[in-house]
Design a protein around this motif. Sequence first.
Motif, PDB file in Angstrom:
ATOM      1  N   GLU A   1       0.835  -1.186   0.000  1.00  0.00           N
ATOM      2  CA  GLU A   1       0.000   0.000   0.000  1.00  0.00           C
ATOM      3  C   GLU A   1       0.877   1.246   0.000  1.00  0.00           C
ATOM      4  N   GLN A   2       0.239   2.402  -0.104  1.00  0.00           N
ATOM      5  CA  GLN A   2       0.975   3.661  -0.116  1.00  0.00           C
ATOM      6  C   GLN A   2       1.838   3.785   1.135  1.00  0.00           C
ATOM      7  N   GLY A   3       3.052   4.316   0.965  1.00  0.00           N
ATOM      8  CA  GLY A   3       3.981   4.447   2.081  1.00  0.00           C
ATOM      9  C   GLY A   3       4.769   3.181   2.351  1.00  0.00           C
ATOM     10  N   HIS A   4       4.785   2.256   1.387  1.00  0.00           N
ATOM     11  CA  HIS A   4       5.517   0.992   1.510  1.00  0.00           C
ATOM     12  C   HIS A   4       5.044   0.183   2.717  1.00  0.00           C
ATOM     13  N   VAL A   5       3.728   0.085   2.842  1.00  0.00           N
ATOM     14  CA  VAL A   5       3.124  -0.747   3.883  1.00  0.00           C
ATOM     15  C   VAL A   5       2.727  -2.081   3.264  1.00  0.00           C
ATOM     16  N   LEU A   6       3.230  -3.181   3.812  1.00  0.00           N
ATOM     17  CA  LEU A   6       2.847  -4.510   3.341  1.00  0.00           C
ATOM     18  C   LEU A   6       1.720  -5.031   4.225  1.00  0.00           C
ATOM     19  N   ARG A   7       0.537  -5.188   3.627  1.00  0.00           N
ATOM     20  CA  ARG A   7      -0.629  -5.678   4.366  1.00  0.00           C
ATOM     21  C   ARG A   7      -0.922  -7.114   3.946  1.00  0.00           C
ATOM     22  N   THR A   8      -1.174  -7.965   4.938  1.00  0.00           N
ATOM     23  CA  THR A   8      -1.457  -9.368   4.686  1.00  0.00           C
ATOM     24  C   THR A   8      -2.885  -9.685   5.105  1.00  0.00           C
ATOM     25  N   THR A   9      -3.653 -10.281   4.184  1.00  0.00           N
ATOM     26  CA  THR A   9      -4.998 -10.741   4.515  1.00  0.00           C
ATOM     27  C   THR A   9      -5.122 -12.202   4.106  1.00  0.00           C
ATOM     28  N   ILE A  10      -5.883 -12.951   4.889  1.00  0.00           N
ATOM     29  CA  ILE A  10      -6.144 -14.356   4.593  1.00  0.00           C
ATOM     30  C   ILE A  10      -7.646 -14.559   4.554  1.00  0.00           C
ATOM     31  N   ASP A  11      -8.151 -14.948   3.404  1.00  0.00           N
ATOM     32  CA  ASP A  11      -9.594 -15.106   3.187  1.00  0.00           C
ATOM     33  C   ASP A  11     -10.367 -13.868   3.637  1.00  0.00           C
ATOM     34  N   GLY A  12      -9.815 -12.701   3.315  1.00  0.00           N
ATOM     35  CA  GLY A  12     -10.481 -11.443   3.597  1.00  0.00           C
ATOM     36  C   GLY A  12     -10.257 -10.890   4.986  1.00  0.00           C
ATOM     37  N   ASN A  13      -9.600 -11.632   5.856  1.00  0.00           N
ATOM     38  CA  ASN A  13      -9.332 -11.179   7.215  1.00  0.00           C
ATOM     39  C   ASN A  13      -7.944 -10.562   7.310  1.00  0.00           C
ATOM     40  N   ASP A  14      -7.872  -9.348   7.818  1.00  0.00           N
ATOM     41  CA  ASP A  14      -6.600  -8.648   7.970  1.00  0.00           C
ATOM     42  C   ASP A  14      -5.810  -9.286   9.110  1.00  0.00           C
ATOM     43  N   VAL A  15      -4.619  -9.792   8.806  1.00  0.00           N
ATOM     44  CA  VAL A  15      -3.804 -10.432   9.844  1.00  0.00           C
ATOM     45  C   VAL A  15      -2.588  -9.596  10.223  1.00  0.00           C
ATOM     46  N   GLY A  16      -2.370  -8.465   9.551  1.00  0.00           N
ATOM     47  CA  GLY A  16      -1.267  -7.614   9.963  1.00  0.00           C
ATOM     48  C   GLY A  16      -0.759  -6.725   8.848  1.00  0.00           C
ATOM     49  N   SER A  17      -0.042  -5.676   9.240  1.00  0.00           N
ATOM     50  CA  SER A  17       0.596  -4.776   8.268  1.00  0.00           C
ATOM     51  C   SER A  17       1.921  -4.298   8.838  1.00  0.00           C
TER      52      SER A  17
END
Length: 290
Positions: free
Chosen positions: A236-252
Amino acid sequence: MVSFRFPFSFPQPPKPPISAAANASSRKFYSYAAAAALSLSAAGVGIAISQNTNSPFLQNALNLLASNFTHNGSMLNPLWGSLSLSSNSSPVTESRTGMSFPAVLRDSQCLLGIGLRKKAVLGLKNIDVYAFGVYADHDDVKKFLSEKHGDFSVPKLNEELMEDLMESGVSMTVRLQIVYGRLSIRSVRSAFEESVGSRLQKFGGLDNKELLQRFTAQFKDDIKIPRGSIIDLSREQGHVLRTTIDGNDVGSIESELLCRSVLDLYIGKESFDKIAREDVARNLASLLGK
């Protein structure tokens, strides 16, 4: 060589044998067919499709081609290689696994290429671990590449385009769709420890264990990933790596180094699927001509 560690056996249902050459030829044909379709459509040329071909790969490609034209020869639904943001763009199927990927994610991220992560077991058998799709924000990509390169010769700069894309701040997503039904979250975590860890060392030096641990800790033991599960790794913007599993946000995690390292697994010089990487490079270059 990046590898997965699997602490279990690998029984899989038998599949008809398909040669690597046939797979490669099939995927390249889709890309060339897309280009031909766009050219013929622009010229107003009708296309006649024979239903008697002996090649299933050719017939599938021709059927896909035909389904994207109206009776008067105009494009109805753009093929994925055109990078259209049309809301009715058809999903794209990874031919070896049957996994389907939407043409557009989050309203603006276009599908640039699809591939397959395979794993050799004891040097005797390859299993299909997951299929993946590489997406990038259409407007971000076009603006960034136009400002940096302008007019250029595509064959000469494809490699440079890939490097620029990984180092840029363009919004991107790599979508993983689990194929192997007995894959555990522990195996995924272990695999990323090795593969992402090697990239962190390659691009950032030795002292990145804490960053790697923060990333892999997101894949907690209680998460289930049966066949068909979806893991999204999004820059994402600002070099943020976001991880989602089956639509659930598990961390950034905000880290330019981590974003680059993860993307390198899929579009870097030593990527998991070379043909997928070629597709991404070709589709990136095509954006500059639009």
